[in-house]
Design a protein around this motif. Structure first.
Motif, short mmCIF file in Angstrom:
data_model
loop_
_atom_site.label_atom_id
_atom_site.label_comp_id
_atom_site.label_asym_id
_atom_site.label_seq_id
_atom_site.Cartn_x
_atom_site.Cartn_y
_atom_site.Cartn_z
N LYS A 150 -15.21 -0.49 -8.22
CA LYS A 150 -15.78 -0.05 -6.95
C LYS A 150 -14.92 1.04 -6.34
O LYS A 150 -13.70 0.95 -6.32
N GLU A 151 -15.57 2.08 -5.85
CA GLU A 151 -14.88 3.23 -5.26
C GLU A 151 -13.94 3.90 -6.24
O GLU A 151 -12.91 4.43 -5.87
N ASN A 152 -14.30 3.86 -7.52
CA ASN A 152 -13.51 4.51 -8.57
C ASN A 152 -14.47 5.37 -9.39
O ASN A 152 -14.93 4.96 -10.47
N ASN A 187 -7.89 -3.36 -7.09
CA ASN A 187 -9.19 -3.87 -6.64
C ASN A 187 -9.85 -4.83 -7.62
O ASN A 187 -10.83 -5.49 -7.28
N SER A 188 -9.34 -4.85 -8.87
CA SER A 188 -9.92 -5.69 -9.94
C SER A 188 -11.38 -5.37 -10.21
O SER A 188 -12.14 -6.21 -10.69
N CYS A 189 -11.78 -4.17 -9.90
CA CYS A 189 -13.15 -3.72 -10.19
C CYS A 189 -13.17 -2.20 -10.12
O CYS A 189 -12.19 -1.56 -9.76
N ASP A 234 -6.46 8.74 -0.11
CA ASP A 234 -6.03 7.62 0.73
C ASP A 234 -5.84 8.09 2.17
O ASP A 234 -4.84 8.74 2.50
N ASN A 254 -5.88 2.00 -9.14
CA ASN A 254 -6.90 1.53 -8.21
C ASN A 254 -7.68 0.36 -8.78
O ASN A 254 -8.00 -0.60 -8.08
N TYR A 255 -7.99 0.44 -10.08
CA TYR A 255 -8.71 -0.65 -10.72
C TYR A 255 -7.87 -1.93 -10.69
O TYR A 255 -8.40 -3.02 -10.44
N SER A 272 0.84 -1.19 0.00
CA SER A 272 0.00 0.00 0.00
C SER A 272 0.87 1.25 0.00
O SER A 272 2.07 1.20 0.31
#
Length: 597
Positions: A239-241, A235-237, A143, A231-232, A98
Motif C-alpha cells: 500500500k502506498e508503494n 507497512n508489511s504490504c 515523507d 517501506n514494504y 520514523s
C-alpha cells in the motif's frame, strides 16, 4: 541505497535502452561480468555474524549508532571509515523509529553541540545530513513529516548564522535535479476500455515474446529502490508503494493476458495451440532465468478458468502437459519453494527472482528476530541481516539482461497487457467457451426409474421428509407427478430459506495461505500464488478459488474434533455456520444423505 543512488545518476549502458532491431527481432548480447553467487536467506542470516561490528556486536543504543554515523565523516566531509554501518542505519532505521524521529534526534545532537561550543561536531552533523539527503533524497521527497522536521532543522541552523551549514542541508536541490527516475504515479484503470485480442501475440515467436516480456519485467524490477523495500517492511504490504504496485500489476496483467489469449480462440483445437505456445514461452523464460514472469505465465495456464477446459486439454499433447507439470513443480510452494530456491541459487549472471517469495522471506526475517536486545539495545545484527537481504535484490538490478528490445514491439506489448477485464468476466468467457456440463439431478437418478423426467408425489415426500418443514409444490404438468424443474426450484427455494434462517448450507470459507500444492475442490484447478492462494472451509476443509467459493454445490460436513490440522495458514476468520443435516444442493448433485444423529 548509497551505491544505487549514484548508479542511477549515471547514464545507462546502451544495452538497457530501447533500440529498433531489424524486423522486430532482439539480438542477444553478452551480459556484464557475473555477480558473486547470492546467498539464500539462511546464509544471509549466518553471514551477518561475519561482518565486523566491533563494540556493536552485542547491540547498541540509538544515540550510539547515530553518533557513530556522524563520526564517519572527517572535518572536510569525507568518509574516514567504512560506510557500511552508515548505509545500514539510514536504510533500516524505520523498523525502529520514523525518519522524522531520527532527524529529531540529530537536531537534538546539533543543539547539544552548539551548547558545548563544538563547531567541529556541528559540521560533522551537517555532513551526515547532507549524505542522507544526497543518497536517500526520495525519503525527503515523499515523507511529509521528514520534510517538515527538515525545515525545522534548517531554521535552527539559519538562526545560528552558519552559512556553510545552511548550504550543506539545503533540500531545494531535490526538486531541481533528475537523479533517478520520475516518481511513479499510480495509474487508475479505465474500466470502459476492453481489448478482446492481441494481434501482437500472433506475430511473435515464443523466443521473441519471452525476451520482450523479460525486458518489461526487468524494467519494472529495477525501478524498485531500497526505500521501496524499506517501506514494504515497515507497512508489511505494498500500500502506498507505487513501484511495487506496478510490478505486481505487471505480473497480474501477464497472467490475465495468458488466460484471455487462450480464451479468445473459438475452438478447442485453436485454444490448445495457444496453450502450447505459452508453454514454449515459459521454457524460454526459464532459459532466460526470468522466474517472476515464468510464475505469471504458468499461473495463467494453471488458472481454473483454463484448467476447467476439458475439451481444450484433450488437444494438448502429453509432452506439453509433462512440461507444464515440471514447471508447476519448479514453482511450487511446497517446502517453502524449495525447488525454486535451489534453481535460483544455481543461476549466475542475469536473473529475475520471484519477488513475492523474497518479500515473504524479508517479512519472515523481520518477524523472527527481535528489534531490541537486553537493556533496550538495538539488535544491530537484525538491521544488518535485513540490509543484506534487500541489497541482494538491489544488486540484481545492475546486471543487464542479455537482449535488446525493439521499441515499437515493447510499446505494443505494453498496450496488449493493459487489460480491463475482471475475474468474473474471464470466468464468463471461460464458461461461454465450454459450458458447465449440466447433468440430470441425482434425485432423478435415484427415484426416476423410468427416466421420463418425473417422480411421484410419494417419492417426493420421502425427499421432503429430510427437511424440518415442507414447501408447497405446484404440480403443474401432470397430476401426482413432480417435474425436474419443479424439484430443482424446490431445492433452490429450500436453500434460500435455510440461509435466511441461519440454517443454510454455506461453507465457512477463510482466505488461506497454503504451504503445499493444493487444488480447488470445485473446479480441480491449481490454487496458484505466493500467499493467500485460495479459500478453505473452516468446518469441512474444502479448498477452492475465490471465484469458485460461491459456486460450490457440496454440503459442508463438519469434521470430527480429532481431525488432523491442515497444512496451511488461515489469514482471516469467517463466520461460523449453523448447518442442517441435509444440503439441498447435495440432493441435486447426488451426495449421500448423512446418517441421522
Amino acid at each position: 541505497m548509497g551505491t544505487l543512488g549514484k548508479a542511477r545518476e549515471a547514464p545507462r549502458k546502451p544495452s538497457h535502452g530501447c533500440r529498433a532491431a531489424p524486423k522486430g527481432r532482439l539480438e542477444a548480447k553478452p551480459t556484464s561480468s557475473p555477480l558473486p553467487s547470492h546467498p539464500g536467506l539462511a546464509q544471509i542470516t549466518q553471514f551477518r555474524m561475519m561482518v565486523p561490528l566491533g563494540h556493536f556486536a552485542k547491540g547498541a543504543s540509538l544515540d550510539d549508532l547515530i553518533d557513530s554515523c556522524v563520526q564517519s565523516f572527517d572535518a572536510d566531509g569525507n568518509l574516514c571509515r567504512s560506510n557500511h554501518l552508515l548505509q545500514v542505519m539510514l536504510t533500516m532505521h524505520r523498523i525502529l523509529i520514523s525518519s522524522a524521529e531520527l532527524l529529531q534526534k540529530v537536531i537534538t545532537l546539533y543543539k547539544d553541540a552548539l551548547a558545548k561550543n563544538s563547531p567541529g561536531l556541528c559540521l560533522k552533523i551537517c555532513y551526515f545530513v547532507r549524505y542522507w539527503i544526497t543518497e536517500f533524497w526520495i525519503m525527503f521527497k515523499m515523507d511529509t513529516s521528514l520534510a517538515s522536521t527538515m525545515e525545522e532543522f534548517q531554521e535552527l541552523v539559519k538562526a545560528n548564522g552558519e552559512e556553510l551549514h545552511c548550504r550543506l542541508i539545503d533540500t531545494t536541490q531535490i526538486n531541481a535535479r533528475d537523479w533517478s527516475r520520475k516518481l511513479t504515479q499510480r495509474i487508475k484503470s479505465n474500466t470502459s476500455k476492453k481489448r478482446k485480442v492481441s494481434l501482437l501475440f500472433d506475430h511473435l515467436e515464443p523466443e521473441e515474446l519471452s525476451e520482450h516480456l523479460t525486458y518489461l519485467e526487468f524494467k519494472s524490477f529495477r525501478r524498485i529502490s531500497f526505500s521501496d523495500y524499506q517501506n514494504y517492511l515497515v507497512n508489511s504490504c505494498v500500500k502506498e508503494n507505487p513501484t511495487m504496485e506496478r510490478s505486481i500489476a505487471l505480473c497480474n496483467g501477464i497472467s490475465q493476458w495468458v488466460q484471455l489469449m487462450v480464451l479468445s480462440r473459438p475452438t478447442p483445437q485453436l485454444r490448445a495451440e495457444v496453450f502450447i505456445k505459452f508453454i514454449q514461452v515459459a521454457q524460454k523464460l526459464h532459459q532466460l532465468q526470468n522466474f517472476n514472469t515464468l510464475m505469471a505465465v504458468i499461473g495463467g495456464l494453471c488458472h481454473s478458468s483454463i484448467s476447467r477446459l476439458k475439451e481444450t486439454s484433450s488437444h494438448v499433447p502429453h509432452e506439453i502437459n509433462k512440461v507444464l507439470g515440471e514447471m508447476t513443480e519448479l514453482l511450487s510452494s511446497c517446502r517453502n519453494y524449495d525447488n525454486y530456491r535451489r534453481a535460483y541459487g544455481e543461476c549466475t549472471h542475469f536473473k529475475i527472482p520471484i519477488l513475492g517469495v523474497h518479500l515473504k522471506d524479508l517479512i519472515s526475517l523481520y518477524e523472527a528476530m527481535p528489534d531490541y536486545l537486553e537493556e533496550g539495545k538495538v539488535n544491530v545484527h537484525k538491521l544488518l541481516a535485513l540490509y543484506n537481504h534487500i541489497n541482494e535484490l538491489v544488486q540484481l538490478q545492475e546486471v543487464a539482461p542479455p537482449l535488446e528490445a525493439n521499441k515499437d514491439l515493447v510499446h505494443l506489448l505494453t498496450l496488449s497487457l493493459d487489460l480491463y477485464y475482471t475475474e468474473d468476466e474471464i470466468y464468463e468467457l471461460s464458461y461461454a467457451r465450454e459450458p458447465r456440463n449440466h447433468k440430470a439431478p441425482s434425485v432423478f437418478k435415484n427415484y426416476d426409474h423410468d427416466q421420463d423426467g418425473y417422480i411421484s408425489q410419494e417419492e417426493f415426500e420421502k425427499i421432503a421428509a429430510s427437511f424440518p418443514f415442507s414447501f408447497c409444490v405446484m404440480d403443474k404438468d401432470r397430476e401426482g407427478l413432480i417435474s425436474r424443474d419443479e424439484i430443482t426450484a424446490y431445492f433452490m427455494r429450500a436453500s434460500s430459506i435455510y440461509s435466511k434462517l441461519g440454517l443454510g448450507f454455506p461453507h465457512s470459507f477463510q482466505e488461506t495461505t497454503y504451504l503445499k500444492p493444493t487444488f480447488c475442490d470445485n473446479c480441480a484447478g491449481f490454487l496458484w500464488g505466493v500467499i493467500k492462494q485460495g479459500y478453505r472451509c473452516k468446518d469441512c476443509g474444502m479448498n477452492c478459488h475465490k471465484q469458485c467459493k460461491d459456486l460450490v454445490v457440496f454440503e459442508c460436513k463438519k469434521r470430527a474434533k480429532n481431525s488432523t490440522a491442515p497444512t496451511e495458514i488461515s489469514t482471516s476468520v469467517g463466520p461460523t455456520s449453523n448447518l442442517c443435516s441435509l444440503g439441498a444442493k447435495d440432493l441435486l448433485h447426488g451426495n449421500k444423505y448423512p446418517e441421522s444423529k
